[in-house]
Design a protein around this motif. Sequence first.
Motif, mmCIF file in Angstrom:
data_model
loop_
_atom_site.group_PDB
_atom_site.id
_atom_site.type_symbol
_atom_site.label_atom_id
_atom_site.label_comp_id
_atom_site.label_asym_id
_atom_site.label_seq_id
_atom_site.Cartn_x
_atom_site.Cartn_y
_atom_site.Cartn_z
ATOM 1 N N SER A 181 -2.516 -96.075 -11.524
ATOM 2 C CA SER A 181 -4.193 -96.451 -11.492
ATOM 3 C C SER A 181 -4.555 -96.590 -10.067
ATOM 4 O O SER A 181 -3.856 -96.510 -8.973
ATOM 5 C CB SER A 181 -4.342 -97.912 -11.964
ATOM 6 O OG SER A 181 -3.611 -98.841 -11.064
ATOM 7 N N PRO A 182 -5.986 -96.222 -9.806
ATOM 8 C CA PRO A 182 -6.333 -96.299 -8.400
ATOM 9 C C PRO A 182 -6.269 -97.652 -7.856
ATOM 10 O O PRO A 182 -6.107 -98.666 -8.427
ATOM 11 C CB PRO A 182 -7.866 -96.144 -8.538
ATOM 12 C CG PRO A 182 -8.322 -96.296 -10.119
ATOM 13 C CD PRO A 182 -6.776 -96.213 -10.990
ATOM 14 N N THR A 183 -6.379 -97.678 -6.727
ATOM 15 C CA THR A 183 -6.443 -99.032 -5.912
ATOM 16 C C THR A 183 -7.282 -98.831 -4.714
ATOM 17 O O THR A 183 -7.654 -97.922 -4.268
ATOM 18 C CB THR A 183 -4.890 -99.158 -5.392
ATOM 19 O OG1 THR A 183 -4.762 -100.525 -4.937
ATOM 20 C CG2 THR A 183 -4.146 -98.601 -4.364
ATOM 21 N N ASP A 184 -7.553 -99.901 -4.170
ATOM 22 C CA ASP A 184 -8.296 -100.081 -2.733
ATOM 23 C C ASP A 184 -7.762 -99.592 -1.590
ATOM 24 O O ASP A 184 -8.322 -98.605 -0.814
ATOM 25 C CB ASP A 184 -9.106 -101.411 -2.699
ATOM 26 C CG ASP A 184 -8.229 -102.523 -2.586
ATOM 27 O OD1 ASP A 184 -7.049 -102.364 -2.645
ATOM 28 O OD2 ASP A 184 -8.732 -103.424 -2.658
ATOM 29 N N VAL A 185 -6.572 -99.945 -1.220
ATOM 30 C CA VAL A 185 -6.036 -99.809 -0.165
ATOM 31 C C VAL A 185 -4.499 -99.585 -0.203
ATOM 32 O O VAL A 185 -3.578 -100.335 -1.005
ATOM 33 C CB VAL A 185 -6.374 -100.890 1.119
ATOM 34 C CG1 VAL A 185 -5.645 -102.169 0.915
ATOM 35 C CG2 VAL A 185 -5.909 -100.310 2.336
ATOM 36 N N LEU A 186 -3.862 -98.693 0.695
ATOM 37 C CA LEU A 186 -2.311 -98.491 0.536
ATOM 38 C C LEU A 186 -1.859 -98.388 1.843
ATOM 39 O O LEU A 186 -2.574 -97.750 2.576
ATOM 40 C CB LEU A 186 -1.788 -97.236 -0.308
ATOM 41 C CG LEU A 186 -2.007 -97.262 -1.831
ATOM 42 C CD1 LEU A 186 -1.698 -95.927 -2.300
ATOM 43 C CD2 LEU A 186 -1.110 -98.314 -2.457
ATOM 44 N N SER A 187 -0.532 -99.157 2.239
ATOM 45 C CA SER A 187 -0.133 -99.063 3.463
ATOM 46 C C SER A 187 1.257 -98.391 3.447
ATOM 47 O O SER A 187 2.009 -98.699 2.399
ATOM 48 C CB SER A 187 -0.029 -100.428 4.118
ATOM 49 O OG SER A 187 -1.455 -100.832 4.216
ATOM 50 N N PHE A 188 1.398 -97.447 4.268
ATOM 51 C CA PHE A 188 2.976 -96.953 4.364
ATOM 52 C C PHE A 188 3.583 -97.291 5.870
ATOM 53 O O PHE A 188 3.101 -96.398 6.640
ATOM 54 C CB PHE A 188 2.805 -95.290 4.053
ATOM 55 C CG PHE A 188 2.064 -94.946 2.690
ATOM 56 C CD1 PHE A 188 2.884 -94.989 1.677
ATOM 57 C CD2 PHE A 188 0.732 -94.719 2.524
ATOM 58 C CE1 PHE A 188 2.282 -94.514 0.264
ATOM 59 C CE2 PHE A 188 -0.039 -94.519 1.527
ATOM 60 C CZ PHE A 188 0.857 -94.377 0.241
ATOM 61 N N ALA A 189 4.497 -98.135 5.545
ATOM 62 C CA ALA A 189 4.845 -98.592 6.953
ATOM 63 C C ALA A 189 5.990 -97.819 7.561
ATOM 64 O O ALA A 189 6.781 -97.367 6.847
ATOM 65 C CB ALA A 189 5.198 -100.057 6.843
ATOM 66 N N LEU A 245 3.149 -97.364 13.811
ATOM 67 C CA LEU A 245 3.345 -98.290 12.732
ATOM 68 C C LEU A 245 3.280 -97.599 11.400
ATOM 69 O O LEU A 245 3.914 -98.285 10.461
ATOM 70 C CB LEU A 245 1.926 -99.107 12.857
ATOM 71 C CG LEU A 245 1.892 -100.382 13.793
ATOM 72 C CD1 LEU A 245 0.629 -101.215 13.859
ATOM 73 C CD2 LEU A 245 3.096 -101.156 13.979
ATOM 74 N N GLY A 246 2.442 -96.632 11.129
ATOM 75 C CA GLY A 246 2.399 -96.121 9.694
ATOM 76 C C GLY A 246 1.084 -95.602 9.446
ATOM 77 O O GLY A 246 0.106 -95.360 10.290
ATOM 78 N N ASP A 247 0.869 -95.367 8.202
ATOM 79 C CA ASP A 247 -0.439 -94.798 7.588
ATOM 80 C C ASP A 247 -1.082 -95.867 6.575
ATOM 81 O O ASP A 247 -0.296 -96.465 6.042
ATOM 82 C CB ASP A 247 -0.113 -93.416 6.553
ATOM 83 C CG ASP A 247 0.507 -92.506 7.538
ATOM 84 O OD1 ASP A 247 0.090 -92.037 8.718
ATOM 85 O OD2 ASP A 247 1.818 -92.127 7.272
ATOM 86 N N ILE A 248 -2.266 -95.667 6.594
ATOM 87 C CA ILE A 248 -3.143 -96.536 5.771
ATOM 88 C C ILE A 248 -4.133 -95.497 4.829
ATOM 89 O O ILE A 248 -4.905 -94.640 5.531
ATOM 90 C CB ILE A 248 -3.873 -97.607 6.278
ATOM 91 C CG1 ILE A 248 -3.187 -98.508 7.234
ATOM 92 C CG2 ILE A 248 -5.025 -98.275 5.435
ATOM 93 C CD1 ILE A 248 -4.095 -99.485 8.013
ATOM 94 N N ALA A 249 -4.225 -95.803 3.550
ATOM 95 C CA ALA A 249 -5.336 -94.746 2.872
ATOM 96 C C ALA A 249 -6.170 -95.862 2.148
ATOM 97 O O ALA A 249 -5.716 -96.704 1.452
ATOM 98 C CB ALA A 249 -4.518 -93.956 1.861
ATOM 99 N N LEU A 263 1.184 -103.188 7.447
ATOM 100 C CA LEU A 263 1.930 -102.274 8.298
ATOM 101 C C LEU A 263 2.907 -103.047 9.405
ATOM 102 O O LEU A 263 4.094 -102.979 9.712
ATOM 103 C CB LEU A 263 1.215 -101.393 9.281
ATOM 104 C CG LEU A 263 0.517 -100.214 8.436
ATOM 105 C CD1 LEU A 263 -0.193 -99.546 9.426
ATOM 106 C CD2 LEU A 263 1.443 -99.671 7.548
ATOM 107 N N LEU A 264 2.300 -104.520 9.698
ATOM 108 C CA LEU A 264 2.919 -105.396 10.563
ATOM 109 C C LEU A 264 3.797 -106.196 9.731
ATOM 110 O O LEU A 264 4.513 -107.251 10.332
ATOM 111 C CB LEU A 264 2.080 -106.122 11.450
ATOM 112 C CG LEU A 264 1.109 -105.205 12.225
ATOM 113 C CD1 LEU A 264 0.013 -106.199 12.920
ATOM 114 C CD2 LEU A 264 1.873 -104.733 13.330
#
Length: 156
Positions: free
Chosen positions: A63-71, A89-93, A125-126
């Motif tokens: 399903s879709p979501t609002d934000v994803l973080s890839f640390a 730190l990583g990526d945010i979508a 990410l932190l």
Amino acid sequence: MNAEIDIEIAESITAAIDTTLLTRAIQATLDAEQQTGSIQVSILITDDTELHALNRDYRQIDSPTDVLSFAAEEGAPGFVYPPDMPRFLGDIAISYDRVLSQAVEYGHSNERELVFLAVHGILHLLGYDHARSPSDEATMRMHEEAVMQALGLVRE
């Protein structure tokens, strides 16, 4: 603290995005969390279709979501970076479709919602994780709201 913040906006997003405010929000979050040295992070602002695919492929949630973080540092505690290399730190979508719908749902501006999701992503990410326990969720919410207040973007 020096932050290198790479913001990419998908071609499907036609709205004007205030990247200066996003950069300030990321910097404010890193400062509030007492991060030091040179830090690098990337942010992708895209649509529900792409967030849905990322959520499905990386979290096995279809399903879709609002934000994803890839640390970048998950599973690698204590990694030592060379002195001249920034700490990645990583990526945010972020789904801009969700920004628009959640801004309406929560009764505030699109700008505030986008900044909130960016702050939320940086905190992930932190190492913050609101899904672990109610107390972890309360702690993360407190940190989010402190940064939003520092930016002058209190709940409207």
